[in-house]
Scaffold this motif. Sequence first.
Motif, PDB file in Angstrom:
ATOM      1  N   THR A  43       0.748  -0.937  -0.007  1.00  0.00           N
ATOM      2  CA  THR A  43       0.183  -0.044  -0.044  1.00  0.00           C
ATOM      3  C   THR A  43       0.973   1.078   0.051  1.00  0.00           C
ATOM      4  O   THR A  43       0.659   2.306  -0.808  1.00  0.00           O
ATOM      5  CB  THR A  43      -0.946   0.002   1.363  1.00  0.00           C
ATOM      6  OG1 THR A  43      -1.802  -0.922   1.099  1.00  0.00           O
ATOM      7  CG2 THR A  43      -1.662   1.139   1.218  1.00  0.00           C
ATOM      8  N   VAL A  44       1.908   1.116   0.699  1.00  0.00           N
ATOM      9  CA  VAL A  44       2.862   2.425   0.870  1.00  0.00           C
ATOM     10  C   VAL A  44       3.421   2.673  -0.502  1.00  0.00           C
ATOM     11  O   VAL A  44       3.745   3.692  -1.021  1.00  0.00           O
ATOM     12  CB  VAL A  44       3.793   2.318   2.070  1.00  0.00           C
ATOM     13  CG1 VAL A  44       4.762   3.094   2.006  1.00  0.00           C
ATOM     14  CG2 VAL A  44       3.229   2.039   3.313  1.00  0.00           C
ATOM     15  N   ALA A  45       3.803   1.689  -1.101  1.00  0.00           N
ATOM     16  CA  ALA A  45       4.411   1.457  -2.410  1.00  0.00           C
ATOM     17  C   ALA A  45       3.469   2.159  -3.377  1.00  0.00           C
ATOM     18  O   ALA A  45       4.060   3.076  -4.160  1.00  0.00           O
ATOM     19  CB  ALA A  45       4.812   0.136  -3.008  1.00  0.00           C
ATOM     20  N   GLU A  46       2.160   2.118  -3.423  1.00  0.00           N
ATOM     21  CA  GLU A  46       1.341   2.738  -4.275  1.00  0.00           C
ATOM     22  C   GLU A  46       1.553   4.241  -4.108  1.00  0.00           C
ATOM     23  O   GLU A  46       1.475   5.167  -4.750  1.00  0.00           O
ATOM     24  CB  GLU A  46      -0.004   2.375  -3.984  1.00  0.00           C
ATOM     25  CG  GLU A  46      -0.367   1.081  -4.726  1.00  0.00           C
ATOM     26  CD  GLU A  46      -1.543   0.651  -4.403  1.00  0.00           C
ATOM     27  OE1 GLU A  46      -2.543   1.346  -4.951  1.00  0.00           O
ATOM     28  OE2 GLU A  46      -2.229  -0.640  -4.166  1.00  0.00           O
ATOM     29  N   LEU A  47       1.444   4.508  -2.506  1.00  0.00           N
ATOM     30  CA  LEU A  47       1.764   6.193  -2.508  1.00  0.00           C
ATOM     31  C   LEU A  47       3.074   6.756  -2.673  1.00  0.00           C
ATOM     32  O   LEU A  47       2.895   7.838  -3.024  1.00  0.00           O
ATOM     33  CB  LEU A  47       1.606   6.208  -0.548  1.00  0.00           C
ATOM     34  CG  LEU A  47       0.135   6.072  -0.050  1.00  0.00           C
ATOM     35  CD1 LEU A  47       0.254   5.685   1.445  1.00  0.00           C
ATOM     36  CD2 LEU A  47      -0.840   6.747  -0.487  1.00  0.00           C
ATOM     37  N   ALA A  48       3.951   5.914  -2.721  1.00  0.00           N
ATOM     38  CA  ALA A  48       5.282   6.410  -3.355  1.00  0.00           C
ATOM     39  C   ALA A  48       5.421   6.360  -4.664  1.00  0.00           C
ATOM     40  O   ALA A  48       6.486   7.016  -5.261  1.00  0.00           O
ATOM     41  CB  ALA A  48       6.450   5.388  -2.519  1.00  0.00           C
ATOM     42  N   GLY A  49       4.808   5.719  -5.373  1.00  0.00           N
ATOM     43  CA  GLY A  49       4.333   5.589  -6.829  1.00  0.00           C
ATOM     44  C   GLY A  49       5.569   4.639  -7.491  1.00  0.00           C
ATOM     45  O   GLY A  49       6.025   4.991  -8.338  1.00  0.00           O
ATOM     46  N   LYS A  50       5.778   3.730  -6.367  1.00  0.00           N
ATOM     47  CA  LYS A  50       6.776   2.694  -6.827  1.00  0.00           C
ATOM     48  C   LYS A  50       6.239   1.267  -6.763  1.00  0.00           C
ATOM     49  O   LYS A  50       4.975   0.890  -6.175  1.00  0.00           O
ATOM     50  CB  LYS A  50       8.053   2.784  -5.939  1.00  0.00           C
ATOM     51  CG  LYS A  50       8.677   4.059  -5.955  1.00  0.00           C
ATOM     52  CD  LYS A  50       9.764   3.894  -4.920  1.00  0.00           C
ATOM     53  CE  LYS A  50      10.581   5.387  -4.845  1.00  0.00           C
ATOM     54  NZ  LYS A  50      11.544   5.464  -3.896  1.00  0.00           N
TER      55      LYS A  50
ATOM     56  N   ILE B 288       8.284  -4.294   9.588  1.00  0.00           N
ATOM     57  CA  ILE B 288       9.435  -4.210   8.806  1.00  0.00           C
ATOM     58  C   ILE B 288      10.463  -3.627   9.969  1.00  0.00           C
ATOM     59  O   ILE B 288      11.791  -4.144  10.019  1.00  0.00           O
ATOM     60  CB  ILE B 288       9.557  -3.772   7.603  1.00  0.00           C
ATOM     61  CG1 ILE B 288       8.620  -4.455   6.647  1.00  0.00           C
ATOM     62  CG2 ILE B 288      10.905  -3.656   6.884  1.00  0.00           C
ATOM     63  CD1 ILE B 288       8.194  -3.531   5.214  1.00  0.00           C
ATOM     64  N   ALA B 289      10.352  -2.490  10.370  1.00  0.00           N
ATOM     65  CA  ALA B 289      11.246  -1.609  11.135  1.00  0.00           C
ATOM     66  C   ALA B 289      11.498  -2.662  12.471  1.00  0.00           C
ATOM     67  O   ALA B 289      12.750  -2.791  12.636  1.00  0.00           O
ATOM     68  CB  ALA B 289      10.598  -0.431  11.545  1.00  0.00           C
ATOM     69  N   LYS B 290      10.544  -3.146  12.959  1.00  0.00           N
ATOM     70  CA  LYS B 290      10.632  -3.964  14.166  1.00  0.00           C
ATOM     71  C   LYS B 290      11.660  -5.191  13.920  1.00  0.00           C
ATOM     72  O   LYS B 290      12.530  -5.409  14.792  1.00  0.00           O
ATOM     73  CB  LYS B 290       9.437  -4.153  14.710  1.00  0.00           C
ATOM     74  CG  LYS B 290       9.372  -4.852  16.278  1.00  0.00           C
ATOM     75  CD  LYS B 290       8.175  -5.415  16.693  1.00  0.00           C
ATOM     76  CE  LYS B 290       8.398  -5.941  18.278  1.00  0.00           C
ATOM     77  NZ  LYS B 290       7.017  -6.092  18.967  1.00  0.00           N
TER      78      LYS B 290
ATOM     79  N   VAL C 250      12.849   3.534   7.780  1.00  0.00           N
ATOM     80  CA  VAL C 250      12.388   2.495   6.608  1.00  0.00           C
ATOM     81  C   VAL C 250      11.667   3.522   5.714  1.00  0.00           C
ATOM     82  O   VAL C 250      11.829   3.336   4.492  1.00  0.00           O
ATOM     83  CB  VAL C 250      11.485   1.705   7.222  1.00  0.00           C
ATOM     84  CG1 VAL C 250      10.762   0.772   6.072  1.00  0.00           C
ATOM     85  CG2 VAL C 250      12.097   0.523   8.286  1.00  0.00           C
ATOM     86  N   LEU C 251      10.926   4.423   6.098  1.00  0.00           N
ATOM     87  CA  LEU C 251       9.922   5.160   5.388  1.00  0.00           C
ATOM     88  C   LEU C 251      11.009   6.148   4.485  1.00  0.00           C
ATOM     89  O   LEU C 251      10.586   6.420   3.213  1.00  0.00           O
ATOM     90  CB  LEU C 251       8.992   6.112   5.962  1.00  0.00           C
ATOM     91  CG  LEU C 251       7.719   5.294   6.487  1.00  0.00           C
ATOM     92  CD1 LEU C 251       6.852   6.051   7.438  1.00  0.00           C
ATOM     93  CD2 LEU C 251       6.807   4.911   5.288  1.00  0.00           C
TER      94      LEU C 251
END
Length: 162
Positions: A112-119, A145-147, A156-157
């Motif tokens: 989901t975060v990848a979509e926000l980042a456009g990657k 992932i961070a933990k 990570v972000l």
Amino acid sequence: MSVSMKSWATPIAASSFIILAVTGVLMFFKIEGGYIKPVHEWLSWLMVAGVALHTMANWKSFVAYFSKVPAVSIISIGVAVTALAVFMPASRDGGNPKAKMMKSIESARLETVAELAGKESGEIIATLEQKGISVENPSMTIRQIAKANQKKEMEVLGLVFR
């Protein structure tokens, strides 16, 4: 001692006031380029030191203010505003919207975060792994992932949005 302290305590307080006033007004109007924010934050310590030294150098005058009702009223209002700023919640709906947004992103799945980042999530996984951060699968959250990698979520972000 107080005569020599006055000769530099007051200029420190005055110059740091100028810096904090200008940077604070710029930040109020969302002009935050360059070093405005870090200068404002770090040089506030100079203001604290300057005012503390100025107060010590002018102790008799400072104490005299507490015998005057207008001065005590103004100081009391300052203390009350400070207490409210420190101890009151930011809003009734749970606080700062930026903080809520960051918590949402940290608890979102990598894909989901990848979509926000456009990657593509595979591209992000490769980038993270190059930096020594392992990702078992793209359905892991940023927090997981961070933990798992003993990192902070913002680290990570930072790599995800780089």
